[in-house]
Design a protein around this motif. Structure first.
Motif, PDB file in Angstrom:
ATOM      1  N   CYS A 131       0.855  -1.192   0.000  1.00  0.00           N
ATOM      2  CA  CYS A 131       0.000   0.000   0.000  1.00  0.00           C
ATOM      3  C   CYS A 131       0.886   1.236   0.000  1.00  0.00           C
ATOM      4  CB  CYS A 131      -0.886  -0.034   1.250  1.00  0.00           C
ATOM      5  SG  CYS A 131      -1.846   1.471   1.518  1.00  0.00           S
ATOM      6  N   THR A 132       0.558   2.200  -0.876  1.00  0.00           N
ATOM      7  CA  THR A 132       1.335   3.447  -0.901  1.00  0.00           C
ATOM      8  C   THR A 132       0.592   4.581  -0.203  1.00  0.00           C
ATOM      9  OG1 THR A 132       0.660   3.480  -3.226  1.00  0.00           O
ATOM     10  CG2 THR A 132       2.964   3.213  -2.808  1.00  0.00           C
ATOM     11  N   LEU A 133      -0.400   4.210   0.618  1.00  0.00           N
ATOM     12  CA  LEU A 133      -1.097   5.185   1.461  1.00  0.00           C
ATOM     13  C   LEU A 133      -1.697   6.315   0.630  1.00  0.00           C
ATOM     14  CD1 LEU A 133       1.753   5.416   4.126  1.00  0.00           C
ATOM     15  CD2 LEU A 133      -0.286   4.045   4.321  1.00  0.00           C
ATOM     16  N   CYS A 134      -2.441   5.945  -0.413  1.00  0.00           N
ATOM     17  CA  CYS A 134      -2.958   6.979  -1.325  1.00  0.00           C
ATOM     18  C   CYS A 134      -4.081   7.795  -0.711  1.00  0.00           C
ATOM     19  CB  CYS A 134      -3.405   6.354  -2.641  1.00  0.00           C
ATOM     20  SG  CYS A 134      -4.989   5.482  -2.544  1.00  0.00           S
ATOM     21  N   CYS A 137      -8.845   4.545  -0.912  1.00  0.00           N
ATOM     22  CA  CYS A 137      -8.625   3.138  -1.260  1.00  0.00           C
ATOM     23  C   CYS A 137      -9.605   2.630  -2.326  1.00  0.00           C
ATOM     24  CB  CYS A 137      -8.753   2.279  -0.003  1.00  0.00           C
ATOM     25  SG  CYS A 137      -8.087   0.628  -0.242  1.00  0.00           S
ATOM     26  N   VAL A 138      -9.055   1.914  -3.310  1.00  0.00           N
ATOM     27  CA  VAL A 138      -9.903   1.367  -4.385  1.00  0.00           C
ATOM     28  C   VAL A 138      -9.927  -0.166  -4.369  1.00  0.00           C
ATOM     29  CG1 VAL A 138      -9.572   3.376  -5.877  1.00  0.00           C
ATOM     30  CG2 VAL A 138      -8.000   1.428  -6.071  1.00  0.00           C
ATOM     31  N   CYS A 146      -3.965  -4.014  -4.999  1.00  0.00           N
ATOM     32  CA  CYS A 146      -3.793  -2.567  -5.168  1.00  0.00           C
ATOM     33  C   CYS A 146      -3.070  -2.226  -6.477  1.00  0.00           C
ATOM     34  CB  CYS A 146      -3.006  -2.001  -3.984  1.00  0.00           C
ATOM     35  SG  CYS A 146      -2.642  -0.252  -4.208  1.00  0.00           S
ATOM     36  N   THR A 149      -0.135   0.497  -6.064  1.00  0.00           N
ATOM     37  CA  THR A 149       1.158   0.022  -5.560  1.00  0.00           C
ATOM     38  C   THR A 149       1.762  -1.051  -6.460  1.00  0.00           C
ATOM     39  OG1 THR A 149       0.292   0.384  -3.339  1.00  0.00           O
ATOM     40  CG2 THR A 149       2.294  -0.950  -3.518  1.00  0.00           C
TER      41      THR A 149
HETATM   42  S1  SF4 Z   1      -5.702   1.856  -3.149  1.00  0.00           S
HETATM   43 FE1  SF4 Z   1      -5.827   1.190  -1.014  1.00  0.00          FE
HETATM   44  S2  SF4 Z   1      -4.142  -0.293  -0.819  1.00  0.00           S
HETATM   45 FE2  SF4 Z   1      -3.761   0.902  -2.685  1.00  0.00          FE
HETATM   46  S3  SF4 Z   1      -2.444   2.614  -2.081  1.00  0.00           S
HETATM   47 FE3  SF4 Z   1      -4.542   3.338  -1.946  1.00  0.00          FE
HETATM   48  S4  SF4 Z   1      -5.119   2.964   0.203  1.00  0.00           S
HETATM   49 FE4  SF4 Z   1      -3.321   1.700  -0.228  1.00  0.00          FE
END
Ligand code: SF4
Ligand code: SF4
Length: 227
Positions: A131-134, A137-138, A146, A149
């Motif tokens: 996880c890149t802590l976006c 979350c999808v 993910c 990432t």
């Molecule tokens: S989509 Fe979810 S798992 Fe992927 S970077 Fe974003 S928060 Fe993390």
């Protein structure tokens, strides 16, 4: 978990050479699993410092280094040792290091580790980023895999044109994230999700420094203090 790796020990000892005495702080959570902040790692660091003629006044592996208040309480029992210490070496992630900075604002604090990424330990001492802590979350739309990432281009709506034999064009050693997502959606009987177009990501959600206060009674003053 937060994945960390040890800094080059020779260079670190050179940096620390300006001080005579040290107190070592590890962390029993992620850094212990990474082998960078457990008892053994602290003992090894203490030996290296002593071999350089330095004094180690004490050491502790607190429960959770990034839990600032809890760490502060745990450090109280070693107040005398800490007071007569020139510098603290924190053997956890960067967040744990900054706990020590907050607890001891007038004392030098040094990290012994590089903080690398948020990931999983898949086997003993083998770590993969997950996880890149976006901040948005999808995983609900991608079968729990993910794309931000696992796809080097972070593509949100299917593969680029470079996928070859199911592998990624950026590195043939990794499977294309979107092939993995397709296979998983297929197994789950949820291929219909592949036809839904995800909107462009709101990257402002990733803008640091983040703050999240979920306590309803958190006073406005508390929030300002943290700015
Ligand atoms: S989509 Fe979810 S798992 Fe992927 S970077 Fe974003 S928060 Fe993390
Ligand atoms: S081949 Fe797949 S994982 Fe690699 S960049 Fe293209 S879409 Fe992303």
């Amino acid at each position: 978990m937060i994945i960390s790796k040890k800094k080059d020990r020779g260079k670190l000892l050179q940096t620390l050479d300006r001080y005579d005495s040290f107190y070592l702080i590890g962390c029993s959570e992620c850094a212990s699993l990474c082998g960078t902040g457990n008892d053994e790692a602290l003992k090894e660091m203490a030996e290296d410092l002593k071999a350089k003629g330095k004094t180690v006044t004490g050491m502790i592996v607190p429960k959770t280094g990034c839990q600032t208040l809890g760490t502060k309480v745990e450090l109280k029992k070693d107040k005398d040792a800490l007071d007569k210490t020139d510098a603290i070496v924190v053997m956890s992630c960067g967040a744990g290091t900054q706990s020590a900075v907050e607890i001891y604002p007038d004392k030098a604090v040094y990290p012994s580790n590089d903080t690398m990424f948020l990931g999983n330990m898949t086997r003993f001492q083998m770590f993969d980023e997950r996880c890149t802590l976006c901040g948005e979350c999808v995983l609900d739309m991608t079968g729990g895999i993910c794309p931000v990432t696992n796809c080097p281009k972070g593509l949100l709506n299917g593969p680029c044109g470079g996928t070859k034999d199911g592998n990624c064009e950026v590195s043939a050693e990794i499977k294309c994230a979107w092939v993995r997502i397709y296979e998983r959606q297929k197994r789950l009987g949820e291929l219909d999700k592949m036809t839904e177009i995800l909107p462009p990501k709101d990257w402002s959600a990733k803008q640091a420094p983040h703050k999240l206060y979920t306590r309803g009674d958190a006073a406005e003053g508390d929030r300002k203090d943290k700015k």
